[in-house]
Design a protein around this motif. Structure first.
Motif, short mmCIF file in Angstrom:
data_model
loop_
_atom_site.label_atom_id
_atom_site.label_comp_id
_atom_site.label_asym_id
_atom_site.label_seq_id
_atom_site.Cartn_x
_atom_site.Cartn_y
_atom_site.Cartn_z
N ASP A 277 0.81 -1.22 0.00
CA ASP A 277 0.00 0.00 0.00
C ASP A 277 0.84 1.26 0.00
O ASP A 277 0.37 2.33 -0.42
N ASP A 278 2.08 1.18 0.48
CA ASP A 278 2.95 2.36 0.51
C ASP A 278 3.45 2.75 -0.87
O ASP A 278 3.89 3.89 -1.06
N VAL A 279 3.44 1.81 -1.81
CA VAL A 279 3.97 2.08 -3.15
C VAL A 279 3.03 1.50 -4.21
O VAL A 279 3.47 0.99 -5.24
N LEU A 280 1.73 1.60 -3.94
CA LEU A 280 0.77 0.94 -4.82
C LEU A 280 0.84 1.47 -6.25
O LEU A 280 0.89 0.69 -7.21
N LEU A 281 0.84 2.79 -6.42
CA LEU A 281 0.92 3.36 -7.76
C LEU A 281 2.24 3.00 -8.42
O LEU A 281 2.28 2.57 -9.58
N GLU A 282 3.32 3.16 -7.66
CA GLU A 282 4.65 2.87 -8.22
C GLU A 282 4.76 1.39 -8.61
O GLU A 282 5.39 1.05 -9.62
N TYR A 283 4.17 0.52 -7.79
CA TYR A 283 4.22 -0.93 -8.05
C TYR A 283 3.56 -1.23 -9.38
O TYR A 283 4.07 -2.03 -10.18
N GLN A 284 2.40 -0.60 -9.61
CA GLN A 284 1.69 -0.85 -10.86
C GLN A 284 2.45 -0.25 -12.04
O GLN A 284 2.53 -0.86 -13.12
N VAL A 353 -5.20 21.29 -13.92
CA VAL A 353 -6.22 20.29 -14.30
C VAL A 353 -5.90 19.00 -13.56
O VAL A 353 -4.81 18.43 -13.75
N PRO A 354 -6.78 18.53 -12.67
CA PRO A 354 -6.46 17.37 -11.83
C PRO A 354 -5.95 16.16 -12.60
O PRO A 354 -4.96 15.53 -12.21
N ALA A 355 -6.62 15.82 -13.70
CA ALA A 355 -6.22 14.62 -14.45
C ALA A 355 -4.82 14.78 -15.03
O ALA A 355 -4.01 13.84 -15.02
N GLU A 356 -4.50 15.99 -15.52
CA GLU A 356 -3.18 16.22 -16.11
C GLU A 356 -2.11 16.33 -15.02
O GLU A 356 -0.96 15.93 -15.22
N ALA A 357 -2.49 16.82 -13.84
CA ALA A 357 -1.55 16.87 -12.72
C ALA A 357 -1.19 15.45 -12.27
O ALA A 357 -0.03 15.16 -11.95
N ARG A 358 -2.21 14.57 -12.24
CA ARG A 358 -1.92 13.17 -11.88
C ARG A 358 -1.01 12.52 -12.91
O ARG A 358 -0.14 11.71 -12.57
N LEU A 359 -1.19 12.88 -14.18
CA LEU A 359 -0.35 12.31 -15.23
C LEU A 359 1.09 12.77 -15.07
O LEU A 359 2.03 11.98 -15.26
N LEU A 360 1.29 14.02 -14.71
CA LEU A 360 2.65 14.51 -14.47
C LEU A 360 3.28 13.81 -13.28
O LEU A 360 4.48 13.47 -13.31
N GLN A 361 2.49 13.59 -12.23
CA GLN A 361 3.02 12.87 -11.05
C GLN A 361 3.42 11.46 -11.43
O GLN A 361 4.49 10.98 -11.04
N ALA A 362 2.58 10.78 -12.21
CA ALA A 362 2.91 9.42 -12.64
C ALA A 362 4.12 9.44 -13.57
O ALA A 362 4.96 8.50 -13.53
N ALA A 363 4.28 10.49 -14.36
CA ALA A 363 5.43 10.57 -15.25
C ALA A 363 6.73 10.67 -14.44
O ALA A 363 7.77 10.13 -14.85
#
Length: 370
Positions: A277-284, A353-363
């Motif tokens: 759970d600490d790295v769920l996004l990164e894991y995926q 823009v929330p969706a684009e901000a999340r995309l930058l974070q994932a990038a």
């Protein structure tokens, strides 16, 4: 000393009974033994030592090779029976005290000095042999125990039959487990890690020190594990844990813990204890493929502007808090806003823009992973 030998032989029953009673009363290990064991194996062993002391009274020398061989064999047997070495030594000393008391009651004044010298000589010859034999046997037992436990853990991690190995190792594995992957900087001695884990868990811990995988009891509170290990070992500790509902789930849990551990180290996270759970996004995101590369490429326009990349990273790490981000970067709020505007202009992704901000974070995560 033939006359003294005959008189001491007649006191054999008194000697044995007194040693058994004192061992049961004064040595904790013997005090916990059932009465039938004290009356059986323990009494037979003390009787055998009594006969050895009697032979020392009768012969010119103290102990021959045959007597020492018997002591070594007895000591090895006691070690195999898991009698602690300190209990064995305590029993010999109690026996020596009782033997001297019986001697004092039985010997003539002119016989006592010679009999006492023989007793001390027997102790001098016997104790080093007893200690060495017991320790050698204990080392053999520990080596075999370690081999069986390693084989048990290997079987559990591979999903192979484990029941016979668990019985041989004396380790219950039928319930749930916490599978923990560990990494240290630098590597400490394995025995230190093992001791710390077992002291913290309060039970024997199965661990593969080469793979860095440990098996702890299910439902165990891991919250203090990282601090405890770090304090005991004095090294940086990275740990990742995954629950296994039963032995069949251990292989998958070990893979999950290993991947989480690898991930936090690749991402440059600080030492600590991590779960999925600490790295769920990164894991995926860590799954290799074209999507990961394309996601990381979203930040390619910032390649020639490292200060903008740093600004974006700090802004994301502080949860888009402009005041904290500007403070960490040591810039004015207006400068921060200008830089963030430049990030949006160059990447084509608007942080407002929330969706684009999340995309930058994932990038950012994808860039770290690639």
């Amino acid at each position: 000393m033939l006359g003294l030998h005959a008189r001491m032989a007649a006191r054999g029953g008194d000697f044995t009974a007194a040693v058994v009673a004192r061992c049961a009363a004064e040595v904790p290990f013997y005090g916990e033994l059932p009465r039938r064991t004290l009356d059986g194996e323990v009494t037979r062993s003390i009787t055998a030592v009594h006969e050895l002391l009697l032979r020392a009274l009768r012969q010119d020398g103290v102990m021959g090779p045959g007597d020492l061989t018997r002591l070594i064999e007895w000591s090895g047997r006691r070690a195999e029976e898991r009698v602690p070495l300190e209990a064995v030594i305590a029993a010999y000393l109690v026996g020596a005290e009782v033997w001297w008391q019986v001697l004092a009651e039985t010997a003539e004044p002119e016989e006592l000095t010679g009999a006492g010298a023989k007793l001390l000589a027997c102790l001098h010859a016997a104790m080093p042999a007893v200690v060495l034999a017991h320790r050698n046997a204990q080392e053999d037992i520990r080596s075999e125990d370690k081999r069986v436990r390693r084989a048990l853990l290997t079987a559990l991690l591979a999903g192979r039959p484990y029941e016979e190995l668990a019985e041989a190792a004396g380790v219950p594995v039928a319930g749930g487990h916490e599978v923990v992957a560990l990494s240290f900087e630098p590597n400490p001695p394995p025995r230190l890690v093992q001791s710390s884990l077992e002291a913290h868990a309060g039970v024997p811990v199965l661990m593969d020190h080469v793979a860095g995988i440990a098996l702890l009891p299910g439902g165990y509170d891991l919250s203090g594990l990282w601090d405890s290990l770090g304090e005991d070992i004095g090294h940086r500790v990275f740990a990742a844990a995954a629950p296994a509902a039963g032995p069949a789930a251990v292989p998958a849990a070990a893979q999950e813990a290993g991947r989480v551990l690898e991930l936090v180290q690749r991402l440059g996270r600080p030492p600590g204890l991590y779960g999925l759970d600490d790295v769920l996004l990164e894991y995926q995101l860590a799954r290799p493929g074209d999507a990961l590369l394309r996601l990381a490429a979203k930040l390619d326009p910032l390649e020639e502007h490292p200060y903008l990349l740093e600004t974006l990273r700090v802004f994301v790490e502080h949860g888009h808090n402009r005041s904290r981000s500007a403070s960490e970067l040591c810039v004015h709020r207006n400068t921060l806003d200008y830089r963030l505007h430049r990030v949006s202009t160059l990447t084509g992704l608007d942080l407002a823009v929330p969706a684009e901000a999340r995309l930058l974070q994932a990038a950012l995560v994808a860039r770290d992973l690639t």
